[in-house]
Design a protein around this motif. Sequence first.
Motif, PDB file in Angstrom:
ATOM      1  N   SER A  45       0.839  -1.210   0.000  1.00 31.43           N
ATOM      2  CA  SER A  45       0.000   0.000   0.000  1.00 31.43           C
ATOM      3  C   SER A  45       0.866   1.250   0.000  1.00 31.43           C
ATOM      4  CB  SER A  45      -0.919   0.027   1.227  1.00 31.43           C
ATOM      5  OG  SER A  45      -1.730  -1.108   1.229  1.00 31.43           O
ATOM      6  N   GLU A  46       1.998   1.202   0.729  1.00 29.71           N
ATOM      7  CA  GLU A  46       2.925   2.353   0.724  1.00 29.71           C
ATOM      8  C   GLU A  46       3.466   2.594  -0.679  1.00 29.71           C
ATOM      9  OE1 GLU A  46       6.147   1.861   3.520  1.00 29.71           O
ATOM     10  OE2 GLU A  46       4.679   1.546   5.121  1.00 29.71           O
ATOM     11  N   ALA A  48       2.023   1.847  -3.405  1.00 27.61           N
ATOM     12  CA  ALA A  48       0.918   2.378  -4.232  1.00 27.61           C
ATOM     13  C   ALA A  48       0.808   3.891  -4.067  1.00 27.61           C
ATOM     14  CB  ALA A  48      -0.388   1.688  -3.852  1.00 27.61           C
ATOM     15  N   LYS A  49       0.957   4.340  -2.796  1.00 35.10           N
ATOM     16  CA  LYS A  49       0.868   5.791  -2.551  1.00 35.10           C
ATOM     17  C   LYS A  49       2.052   6.512  -3.180  1.00 35.10           C
ATOM     18  CE  LYS A  49      -1.471   5.780   1.837  1.00 35.10           C
ATOM     19  NZ  LYS A  49      -1.021   5.507   3.176  1.00 35.10           N
ATOM     20  N   GLU A  50       3.243   5.926  -2.978  1.00 32.87           N
ATOM     21  CA  GLU A  50       4.467   6.594  -3.422  1.00 32.87           C
ATOM     22  C   GLU A  50       4.579   6.652  -4.947  1.00 32.87           C
ATOM     23  OE1 GLU A  50       7.725   4.950  -1.214  1.00 32.87           O
ATOM     24  OE2 GLU A  50       9.166   5.836  -2.609  1.00 32.87           O
ATOM     25  N   SER A  52       2.080   5.597  -7.261  1.00 34.19           N
ATOM     26  CA  SER A  52       0.795   5.677  -7.970  1.00 34.19           C
ATOM     27  C   SER A  52       0.491   4.459  -8.844  1.00 34.19           C
ATOM     28  CB  SER A  52       0.711   6.939  -8.842  1.00 34.19           C
ATOM     29  OG  SER A  52       0.918   8.059  -8.061  1.00 34.19           O
ATOM     30  N   ARG A  54      -0.540   0.092  -8.296  1.00 34.92           N
ATOM     31  CA  ARG A  54      -0.822  -0.922  -7.286  1.00 34.92           C
ATOM     32  C   ARG A  54       0.076  -2.140  -7.466  1.00 34.92           C
ATOM     33  NH1 ARG A  54      -4.396  -0.013  -3.873  1.00 34.92           N
ATOM     34  NH2 ARG A  54      -4.367  -2.161  -3.182  1.00 34.92           N
TER      35      ARG A  54
END
Length: 200
Positions: A45-46, A48-50, A52, A54
């Motif tokens: 998930s980290e 994915a945030k960093e 963009s 998945r």
Amino acid sequence: MISDPDSKWMKYVNSLLDEIDPHVVKMHVLNAGYQAGFYGFSKTSEFAKEHSYRIPWIILMDPTSACNQHCKGCWSAEYGHKISLSYEDLDSIVTQGEELGIFFYMMTGGEPLIRKADIIRLAEKHNRSFFYAFTNGTLVDNAFCKEMKRLGNISLALSVEGFEEQNDFRRGEGCFNKDMKAMDLLKENGLVFGTSTICP
Ligand code: SF4
């Protein structure tokens, strides 16, 4: 649910505690539960945030397309048995996956247990990951169960089509009894296993 000893979940929990080898329980909780479900999921998930995009929390891979059976309608039986991943490729996939936070590896085929020596080697090297294989059950023997028990981070789903008549109609005579024998061996060794079946 907890106060009802006849609820299916309480029966499941009680049989886990009574029948499963303690090391196997520990490894399932640590690897499939904490490592794959919690730590791995947080890490992907980290990412994915960093970045963009998945990253999956699980990888499905086929160690081989080969199979020792010829079930009606199966591509593995019909297309020939020529494609396998080398141990080095399997190891590379898991190594790269772990770096990204993926700790759950599901295996289908073909029959993955044709590569059971490599699966043991892989599970031993990657002892923070969890390995789950869909199998026809015919290659489960006591020696393999002992290795699964020693490592604790492998679990199996045995394919069944139904009871003996339905199962053997598609899979061949004697296959149902081989599956039952494999389940007995897994149970005797205190291992966790499931079934894979098709709902009509
Ligand atoms: S055991 Fe599975 S992979 Fe092998 S032929 Fe049957 S359905 Fe196909």
